[in-house]
Design a protein around this motif. Structure first.
Motif, PDB file in Angstrom:
ATOM      1  N   VAL A 130       0.840  -1.193   0.000  1.00 37.73           N
ATOM      2  CA  VAL A 130       0.000   0.000   0.000  1.00 37.73           C
ATOM      3  C   VAL A 130       0.880   1.250   0.000  1.00 37.73           C
ATOM      4  N   TYR A 131       0.641   2.126  -0.970  1.00 37.11           N
ATOM      5  CA  TYR A 131       1.243   3.463  -0.966  1.00 37.11           C
ATOM      6  C   TYR A 131       0.373   4.351  -0.087  1.00 37.11           C
ATOM      7  N   ILE A 132       0.980   5.001   0.903  1.00 38.06           N
ATOM      8  CA  ILE A 132       0.240   5.974   1.707  1.00 38.06           C
ATOM      9  C   ILE A 132       0.742   7.366   1.303  1.00 38.06           C
ATOM     10  N   MET A 133      -0.219   8.239   0.964  1.00 40.53           N
ATOM     11  CA  MET A 133       0.099   9.457   0.245  1.00 40.53           C
ATOM     12  C   MET A 133      -0.293  10.709   1.036  1.00 40.53           C
ATOM     13  N   THR A 216       3.505   9.373   9.838  1.00 41.54           N
ATOM     14  CA  THR A 216       2.451   8.509   9.320  1.00 41.54           C
ATOM     15  C   THR A 216       1.161   9.295   9.113  1.00 41.54           C
ATOM     16  N   ALA A 217       0.818  10.155  10.060  1.00 41.70           N
ATOM     17  CA  ALA A 217      -0.382  10.992   9.911  1.00 41.70           C
ATOM     18  C   ALA A 217      -0.300  11.834   8.646  1.00 41.70           C
ATOM     19  N   LYS A 218       0.885  12.345   8.354  1.00 39.41           N
ATOM     20  CA  LYS A 218       1.082  13.153   7.139  1.00 39.41           C
ATOM     21  C   LYS A 218       0.733  12.361   5.880  1.00 39.41           C
ATOM     22  N   ASN A 219       1.053  11.085   5.897  1.00 36.95           N
ATOM     23  CA  ASN A 219       0.934  10.269   4.691  1.00 36.95           C
ATOM     24  C   ASN A 219      -0.326   9.416   4.623  1.00 36.95           C
ATOM     25  N   LEU A 220      -1.300   9.691   5.472  1.00 35.92           N
ATOM     26  CA  LEU A 220      -2.519   8.876   5.462  1.00 35.92           C
ATOM     27  C   LEU A 220      -3.688   9.563   4.759  1.00 35.92           C
ATOM     28  N   PHE A 221      -3.401  10.566   3.941  1.00 34.45           N
ATOM     29  CA  PHE A 221      -4.496  11.286   3.288  1.00 34.45           C
ATOM     30  C   PHE A 221      -5.231  10.397   2.286  1.00 34.45           C
ATOM     31  N   ARG A 222      -4.485   9.715   1.421  1.00 25.55           N
ATOM     32  CA  ARG A 222      -5.091   8.817   0.438  1.00 25.55           C
ATOM     33  C   ARG A 222      -4.221   7.594   0.253  1.00 25.55           C
ATOM     34  N   PHE A 223      -4.779   6.568  -0.426  1.00 31.75           N
ATOM     35  CA  PHE A 223      -4.079   5.291  -0.567  1.00 31.75           C
ATOM     36  C   PHE A 223      -4.040   4.847  -2.027  1.00 31.75           C
ATOM     37  N   MET A 224      -2.951   4.167  -2.377  1.00 32.49           N
ATOM     38  CA  MET A 224      -2.852   3.459  -3.647  1.00 32.49           C
ATOM     39  C   MET A 224      -2.446   2.028  -3.311  1.00 32.49           C
ATOM     40  N   CYS A 246     -11.026  14.969  -3.859  1.00 30.38           N
ATOM     41  CA  CYS A 246      -9.600  14.894  -4.201  1.00 30.38           C
ATOM     42  C   CYS A 246      -9.434  14.453  -5.652  1.00 30.38           C
ATOM     43  N   SER A 247      -8.651  15.192  -6.420  1.00 30.40           N
ATOM     44  CA  SER A 247      -8.338  14.816  -7.798  1.00 30.40           C
ATOM     45  C   SER A 247      -6.900  14.333  -7.862  1.00 30.40           C
ATOM     46  N   VAL A 248      -6.718  13.046  -8.102  1.00 31.80           N
ATOM     47  CA  VAL A 248      -5.374  12.483  -8.221  1.00 31.80           C
ATOM     48  C   VAL A 248      -4.648  13.101  -9.409  1.00 31.80           C
TER      49      VAL A 248
END
Length: 311
Positions: A130-133, A216-224, A246-248
């Motif tokens: 999982v990419y955390i974005m 981790t909180a910074k990077n939990l906005f969206r997932f791939m 959100c527009s990827v």
């Protein structure tokens, strides 16, 4: 900066990132159907088990306990190199051959997660990468972790092979990415813990890993998420899980512009040509469909009978 000052800074950052999550708790759903598949029949798993003895390393017990042992074995033996160029083929056999116990040949979080995910799959444990974005398109840093499914817990659990950490609540229950995100957004307890660490003092545990909690909180906005999970199959199909609004695609375009304007010379013709090419390519790609976030929480349904490595 003193330890106390650093703690205060990290706490402020955590609060800012958690506030972003609070304001973006609803996820989009395009209605497009998708599934996440797990391949337990890859013949390369047998070679992976025989060469590295990962079955003995994982040992007996729950999927979670076995996955943590694998992560605890890997993490200190793989050097982190954020600017690693991804030149080794994306599979655990080649990556372990290149990097295991070779500190001069580090790899990034993306490839560490490939290794852990494939080691778990080789042993019959449902696992995915999982990419955390992050929220900001001007943030050039994201992270990649693994999630495994534990039937006894009845849910997914996040494992980070880069730090050797997972997250727990106040009752020591390990958490999934969605659970961590929800807890952070609502200022409920979730703290990173290293395998084997003492978890009795929850406040000390939180403060000791405050930087990682904030990161981790910074990077939990969206997932791939990898839609196809098997040996060497990462990135064959990417599923997107994004908050409503959100527009990827627009985030990708803004990130391209940011990177070139901030770090490249506008006078350099080759740089400007690359910028135009990358922008045109991103513009030509359609907005990826946002899949229902319920898919991330759902238990896997695939059967695992007849694994090629079973004796």
């Amino acid at each position: 900066m003193t330890d106390q000052e650093n703690l205060q800074v990290q706490q402020i950052l955590f609060d800012i990132y958690s506030g972003i999550l609070f304001n973006n708790q609803a996820f989009a759903d395009s209605g497009e159907k998708a599934e996440i598949t797990y391949d337990f029949t890859c013949p390369e798993y047998k070679a992976l088990i025989e060469k590295y003895g990962i079955d003995g390393i994982a040992g007996e017990g729950t999927a979670f306990a076995r996955g943590v042992r694998l992560m605890h074995w890997m993490a200190p033996r793989l050097t982190h190199k954020g600017d690693y160029d991804n030149h080794v083929p994306f599979n655990s056999l080649d990556l372990l051959e290149y990097s295991l116990n070779k500190p001069e040949q580090g790899i990034n979080c993306r490839n560490k997660s490939i290794i852990l995910t494939e080691c778990c799959l080789a042993l019959g444990i449902y696992a995915r990468r999982v990419y955390i974005m992050p929220y900001s398109p001007y943030d050039g840093d994201n992270h990649v972790v693994s999630e495994i499914y534990d039937p006894e817990l009845g849910k997914w659990v996040m494992l980070d092979p880069t730090t050797g950490c997972y997250f727990i609540d106040r009752n020591d229950v390990p958490l999934s990415l969605l659970e961590i995100r929800d807890r952070f957004a609502n200022l409920q307890y979730a703290a990173a813990v290293e395998a084997g660490a003492d978890t009795a003092d929850k406040n000390a545990l939180w403060e000791g890993n405050i930087w990682y909690n904030a990161y981790t909180a910074k990077n939990l906005f969206r997932f791939m998420v990898d839609g196809i999970n098997g040996f060497g199959q990462g990135d064959k199909q990417t599923l997107y899980f994004s908050p409503a609004g959100c527009s990827v695609k627009q985030s990708r375009l803004a990130n391209i512009r940011y990177r070139y304007e901030r770090y490249a010379s506008p006078e350099d013709e080759d740089t400007q040509k690359k910028f135009a090419e990358e922008t045109d390519k991103a513009n030509a790609r359609p907005e990826p469909p946002a899949h229902s976030v319920s898919l991330l929480a759902a238990s896997p349904q695939q059967k695992k009978e007849g694994l090629p490595h079973e004796k």
